[in-house]
Design a protein around this motif. Structure first.
Motif, PDB file in Angstrom:
ATOM      1  N   ALA A  34      25.371 -11.207  16.095  1.00 35.93           N
ATOM      2  CA  ALA A  34      25.530 -11.833  17.450  1.00 35.93           C
ATOM      3  C   ALA A  34      25.955 -10.499  18.041  1.00 35.93           C
ATOM      4  CB  ALA A  34      26.693 -13.666  17.327  1.00 35.93           C
ATOM      5  N   GLY A  35      26.754 -10.660  19.160  1.00 40.30           N
ATOM      6  CA  GLY A  35      27.659  -9.736  19.680  1.00 40.30           C
ATOM      7  C   GLY A  35      27.644 -10.722  21.412  1.00 40.30           C
ATOM      8  N   VAL A  36      28.430 -10.156  22.226  1.00 37.92           N
ATOM      9  CA  VAL A  36      29.686 -10.794  23.419  1.00 37.92           C
ATOM     10  C   VAL A  36      27.976 -10.205  24.504  1.00 37.92           C
ATOM     11  CG1 VAL A  36      31.590 -10.928  24.912  1.00 37.92           C
ATOM     12  CG2 VAL A  36      31.338 -10.739  22.206  1.00 37.92           C
ATOM     13  N   PHE A  37      28.198 -11.087  25.439  1.00 39.88           N
ATOM     14  CA  PHE A  37      27.551 -11.016  27.394  1.00 39.88           C
ATOM     15  C   PHE A  37      28.700 -10.954  27.585  1.00 39.88           C
ATOM     16  CE2 PHE A  37      26.159 -15.159  26.199  1.00 39.88           C
ATOM     17  CZ  PHE A  37      25.970 -15.577  27.427  1.00 39.88           C
ATOM     18  N   SER A  94      26.990  -5.116  36.134  1.00 45.58           N
ATOM     19  CA  SER A  94      27.518  -6.511  34.693  1.00 45.58           C
ATOM     20  C   SER A  94      27.405  -7.431  35.256  1.00 45.58           C
ATOM     21  CB  SER A  94      28.907  -5.815  34.315  1.00 45.58           C
ATOM     22  OG  SER A  94      29.941  -6.082  34.862  1.00 45.58           O
ATOM     23  N   ARG A  95      28.456  -7.976  36.611  1.00 43.26           N
ATOM     24  CA  ARG A  95      27.313  -9.471  36.547  1.00 43.26           C
ATOM     25  C   ARG A  95      26.566  -9.645  37.325  1.00 43.26           C
ATOM     26  NH1 ARG A  95      31.727  -7.866  40.613  1.00 43.26           N
ATOM     27  NH2 ARG A  95      30.724  -8.135  42.007  1.00 43.26           N
ATOM     28  N   SER A  96      25.325  -8.746  37.521  1.00 44.39           N
ATOM     29  CA  SER A  96      24.304  -9.535  37.495  1.00 44.39           C
ATOM     30  C   SER A  96      23.071  -9.534  36.157  1.00 44.39           C
ATOM     31  CB  SER A  96      23.005  -8.218  38.383  1.00 44.39           C
ATOM     32  OG  SER A  96      23.807  -8.879  39.688  1.00 44.39           O
ATOM     33  N   GLY A  97      23.701  -8.869  35.707  1.00 45.57           N
ATOM     34  CA  GLY A  97      23.177  -8.711  33.813  1.00 45.57           C
ATOM     35  C   GLY A  97      23.841 -10.266  33.998  1.00 45.57           C
ATOM     36  N   VAL A  98      25.194 -10.226  33.388  1.00 39.53           N
ATOM     37  CA  VAL A  98      25.507 -11.874  32.943  1.00 39.53           C
ATOM     38  C   VAL A  98      25.008 -13.063  33.836  1.00 39.53           C
ATOM     39  CG1 VAL A  98      27.172 -13.460  33.103  1.00 39.53           C
ATOM     40  CG2 VAL A  98      27.650 -11.197  32.125  1.00 39.53           C
ATOM     41  N   ARG A  99      24.109 -13.586  34.886  1.00 43.71           N
ATOM     42  CA  ARG A  99      23.674 -14.462  35.335  1.00 43.71           C
ATOM     43  C   ARG A  99      22.282 -14.279  35.104  1.00 43.71           C
ATOM     44  NH1 ARG A  99      24.155 -17.575  39.959  1.00 43.71           N
ATOM     45  NH2 ARG A  99      26.301 -16.159  40.916  1.00 43.71           N
ATOM     46  N   ALA A 100      21.779 -12.600  34.870  1.00 43.34           N
ATOM     47  CA  ALA A 100      19.939 -13.132  34.769  1.00 43.34           C
ATOM     48  C   ALA A 100      20.196 -13.168  33.318  1.00 43.34           C
ATOM     49  CB  ALA A 100      19.809 -11.486  35.177  1.00 43.34           C
ATOM     50  N   THR A 101      20.951 -12.956  32.677  1.00 40.51           N
ATOM     51  CA  THR A 101      21.280 -13.220  30.401  1.00 40.51           C
ATOM     52  C   THR A 101      21.578 -14.948  30.312  1.00 40.51           C
ATOM     53  OG1 THR A 101      22.364 -10.789  29.986  1.00 40.51           O
ATOM     54  CG2 THR A 101      22.451 -12.650  28.060  1.00 40.51           C
ATOM     55  N   THR A 157      24.329  -7.938  27.893  1.00 38.10           N
ATOM     56  CA  THR A 157      24.894  -8.033  28.903  1.00 38.10           C
ATOM     57  C   THR A 157      23.171  -7.725  30.432  1.00 38.10           C
ATOM     58  OG1 THR A 157      27.184  -7.837  28.673  1.00 38.10           O
ATOM     59  CG2 THR A 157      26.557  -7.514  31.018  1.00 38.10           C
ATOM     60  N   LEU A 158      23.098  -6.556  29.660  1.00 45.07           N
ATOM     61  CA  LEU A 158      22.300  -6.181  30.981  1.00 45.07           C
ATOM     62  C   LEU A 158      20.331  -5.704  30.877  1.00 45.07           C
ATOM     63  CD1 LEU A 158      24.313  -2.409  31.590  1.00 45.07           C
ATOM     64  CD2 LEU A 158      24.548  -4.374  32.843  1.00 45.07           C
TER      65      LEU A 158
END
Length: 634
Positions: free
Chosen positions: A290-293, A308-315, A598-599
Motif C-alpha cells: 500500500a502507498g500514499v498519493f 503533483s496536483r494534476s496527478g492526484v486528480r487523475a489517480t 501520484t503521477l
C-alpha cells in the motif's frame, strides 16, 4: 473564493462582475442544443470518428458541456473519445453550478457527476474525466487568450460563448479570436449566438467564412462559421507532429506506469500487448502492499507542486472509477508533517487561504492533529483529497480493460527496429526470439528501462525497503489517516480482498542509491527497519513508542518489502518520444521515482494525448518539462 452568483426572482443566475445573465431568457438549454451543438453540425459530424475535439470560450455553469455529453451518450454512432476544452476565468462555486444545472431533469445525473469533480480549480489546466475516460473535460482556468496561446489545442468545433460583447469585450476581441483561430484546422466549424458586426468582421479577418443562421427566439439570427482561410495558416494542427491513428503497439512494463499507459491507449482504440518479465502484473515496485498519493506543496507553487496536483486528480478519478473504497484505496486525507528545518519550504501559497487552493491543502488544525495524537501547533499540512492505495489492485483493473493482452514471463533483453517501409519495432528475449512486434513501443519498465534504452539517459536505480506489520484481533490502528513527511505511514489497510482478513500498517521507505540486489540481505533488512523506525519517531512518535518492541525484534509481526525504483536527477518522470527523428515510434513513460502512485495515471494520459495530437491533460509547460528533450545535453 468562488465567483459570486446572484439568483434573480425567476431563478436565472446573474453575474455581478459583468452585470449580465449567465444564459438567455429561455433557460439556456435550447440555446445549447440549437446554437452550439447543432450549429457545429453535431452529433452527425463526429459519427464514426476516433475522437472529436470541441473548444468552448466561457464554461459558465457547463450547460453546453452537459448537453454535448448527453448527445454523445445517446448517439450509437458517437466518436470513440470526446474532448471538450473550455476556458473560464472566474469559475462559479460547486453548489451554484449544481443548482443551475440540476433543474433540467434530463441533465441532472450528469450534472451531479460534474459537481463531484468541481473542486480545487486553481488557475491553470484541470482534466475532469467521465464515462470511464471516454468523455474528457479540460478546463483552462484563466484568461481565454493567454490560455489558448499557451496550450494551443487542435480542435474540430468551436462554441464561441460568453457574456455579451458589451459586457465582456475582451473575450470577443480580435486578439482572442486570433487565438481561437490558431486552434482550428481547415474545416473547423464555429457557432455563436451573437451577430455583432465587430465579431463578424474579426472572424472573417481570422480566416473564417461567416454566415447567418436562424436564431433561437427571441433572437432572430445566430452566426455559423467555417475555418477556411485564403492563406496557408500555421495553426495548432500544423505546429504539432502528425498524430498517429490507433493501431498496434506494445508496452514493456507491468507496473502502474505501464498499465496506465496501456489503458489510456486502449480506450482510444489501440490494440495493446503488454510485456512483463513477472508471471503476474505488478511484480516490481508496483507490488508495494500500500502507498500514499498526495500533492507536493511549496510557497512558490513550483513545477513539481502543480504536476503533483494534476496527478492526484487523475489517480483519484481512476481509483473511484475502478476500485473499491476502503478495500483497494481510501480518500482519507493525508497529514503532512514538516521537519523543523523544512517548515518554510512547506508553507502554502499566501493566496490559498480562502480560495480553491484550500481544497488541495491547508494548514492542519489542532483538531486534526489531535486525531493523530500530535500536539497542537505541530507544523503540518492537511491534504483533503489525498489518501492511500493498493497499487497492484489498480494495475489489475487497468489491465482488465478491453484491447489489452497480457504477456507475463516475457523478459525483453533488447529492442530492434526492422528495416523496410513499416519500420516496426521488435522486442527480443535473450535468445533473440521475437516476443512482440508493432510500429509503436512504449518503455515503462522502471529501473529496467535503462537497459532497454541502452543507457540513452542517465536513469538511476534506487532500492527502497518498507516495514510492514499486522494488527492483532481488535487492535486499534496507529492513526485514522496516512501521514507523510520524512517517510510515510499508511496506518490501516486490509491484506485480503474482501476486508474480512487481517489488517496491516506500512512505513517507509528507505532510499538506497545504487543498490539493486533483491531480496536484500538479512543485515540490510535490519538496517531498513532501523531507518524506518527513526522516520516513524519523527513522523508519529506515539506510533513509534507503541511499536518499539516490534522494531527491536522484527522477526515476529513485521517484515520488509523491497523493490527497485527508477529516477532522474530532477526528480521528474520522462514521458514522450525517446527521439522522434532518430527513433520514430519509440516512446517512454518511466522514472516515476517515489511518486509513482501520484503521477503514473496522469503520465499515461499525457503519453496517449501526445501520441494522438490531443489536448493535453495538464499545463503545456509541465508537459514540456517531462519531455525527453530536457535530457539531450546530459
Amino acid at each position: 473564493m468562488s465567483e459570486p452568483v446572484e439568483w434573480l426572482p425567476d431563478g436565472t443566475p446573474y453575474s455581478p462582475r459583468f452585470g449580465d445573465r449567465y444564459h438567455s431568457e429561455n433557460g439556456g438549454l435550447t440555446q445549447a442544443r440549437q446554437v452550439f451543438l447543432h450549429g457545429c453540425g453535431l452529433p452527425a459530424a463526429w459519427a464514426g470518428q476516433t475522437q472529436w475535439r470541441i473548444l468552448e470560450t466561457g464554461f459558465g455553469f457547463g450547460l453546453n458541456f452537459l448537453v454535448t455529453w448527453a448527445a454523445w451518450r445517446a448517439d450509437p454512432a458517437r466518436c470513440t473519445l470526446l474532448h471538450f476544452v473550455s476556458t473560464e476565468a472566474w469559475p462559479v462555486g460547486a453548489e451554484d453550478l449544481l443548482r443551475a444545472t440540476s433543474v433540467h431533469p434530463e441533465l441532472a445525473p450528469l450534472a451531479r457527476e460534474l459537481h463531484a469533480q468541481w473542486w480545487g480549480l486553481l488557475p491553470g489546466v484541470h482534466r475532469l474525466s467521465f464515462e470511464g475516460g471516454r468523455v474528457l473535460l479540460t478546463l483552462y482556468v484563466g484568461d481565454t487568450q493567454a490560455m489558448l496561446r499557451q496550450q494551443m489545442p487542435a480542435v474540430d468545433a468551436v462554441y464561441l460563448d460568453g457574456f455579451s460583447p458589451q459586457r465582456n469585450p475582451e473575450i470577443w476581441d480580435s486578439h482572442t479570436l486570433k487565438a481561437v483561430a490558431r486552434c482550428c484546422r481547415r474545416g473547423t466549424r464555429l457557432a455563436t449566438w451573437t451577430i455583432a458586426r465587430a465579431v463578424r468582421d474579426a472572424l472573417a479577418q481570422c480566416g473564417f467564412e461567416v454566415t447567418r443562421a436562424p436564431g433561437v427566439p427571441p433572437k432572430r439570427d445566430n452566426l455559423h462559421a467555417t475555418y477556411n482561410p485564403h492563406w496557408e495558416p500555421r495553426t495548432a494542427a500544423q505546429a504539432q507532429p502528425a498524430p498517429r491513428p490507433p493501431g498496434e503497439c506494445f508496452v514493456i512494463g507491468g507496473g502502474v506506469a505501464g498499465a496506465a499507459t496501456a489503458a489510456s491507449l486502449a480506450r482510444r482504440g489501440w490494440r495493446v500487448q503488454l510485456l512483463d518479465q513477472g508471471d503476474a502484473p505488478a511484480a516490481g515496485a508496483s507490488g508495494l502492499p500500500a502507498g500514499v498519493f498526495a500533492p507536493h506543496v511549496s510557497p512558490d507553487d513550483s513545477l513539481l507542486s502543480r504536476l503533483s496536483r494534476s496527478g492526484v486528480r487523475a489517480t483519484l478519478t481512476q481509483a473511484r472509477a475502478l476500485l473499491r473504497e476502503g478495500l483497494d484505496f481510501g480518500q482519507t486525507g493525508v497529514l503532512e508533517r514538516h521537519a523543523a528545518d523544512k517548515v518554510r519550504n512547506k508553507a502554502l501559497p499566501a493566496s490559498w487561504a480562502d480560495g480553491p487552493g484550500a481544497d488541495w491543502s491547508q494548514p492542519a488544525s489542532d483538531a486534526r492533529l489531535a486525531q493523530a495524537q500530535l500536539p497542537a501547533g505541530t507544523p503540518a499540512n492537511w491534504h483533503p483529497h489525498a489518501g492511500w492505495l493498493r497499487p497492484a489492485r489498480l494495475v489489475g483493473q487497468l489491465l482488465a480493460q478491453p484491447g489489452i493482452t497480457w504477456h507475463g514471463g516475457s523478459h525483453v533483453s533488447r529492442l530492434q527496429r526492422k528495416e523496410g517501409a513499416d519500420g516496426a519495432w521488435q522486442a527480443l528475449d535473450a535468445t533473440g526470439r521475437v516476443l512482440a512486434e508493432a510500429p509503436v513501443v512504449v518503455i515503462a519498465a522502471g529501473a529496467d528501462s535503462r537497459t532497454l534504452l541502452n543507457n540513452h539517459w542517465p536513469l538511476q536505480a534506487l532500492r527502497g525497503q518498507v516495514s510492514v506489520g499486522t494488527y492483532g484481533p481488535g487492535e486499534a490502528p496507529l492513526a485514522p489517516f496516512p501521514l507523510n513527511g520524512n517517510g510515510n505511514l499508511v496506518p490501516d489497510f486490509p491484506l485480503s480482498g474482501d476486508g474480512d482478513g487481517p489488517r496491516a500498517w506500512i512505513m517507509g521507505s528507505t532510499f538506497e542509491r545504487g543498490l539493486t540486489a533483491l531480496p536484500p540481505t538479512p543485515a540490510e533488512q535490519q538496517e531498513a527497519h532501523t531507518a524506518n523506525f527513526t522516520k516513524m519517531q519523527g513522523l508519529l512518535p506515539p506510533a513509534a513508542e507503541r511499536l518499539q518492541a516490534d522494531f527491536a525484534a522484527p522477526a515476529g509481526r513485521m517484515r520488509t518489502w523491497a523493490a527497485v525504483r527508477c529516477t532522474l536527477h530532477d526528480r521528474l518522470p520522462v514521458v514522450g518520444p525517446v527521439d522522434a527523428a532518430a527513433l520514430p515510434g519509440l516512446w517512454a513513460c518511466t522514472a516515476m521515482g517515489a511518486r509513482g502512485l501520484t503521477l503514473s495515471v496522469l503520465c499515461g494520459e499525457l503519453l496517449a494525448a501526445r501520441m494522438q495530437g490531443e489536448p493535453l491533460p495538464l499545463d503545456a509547460k509541465l508537459a514540456k518539462a517531462l519531455g525527453a528533450e530536457r535530457l539531450a545535453s546530459l
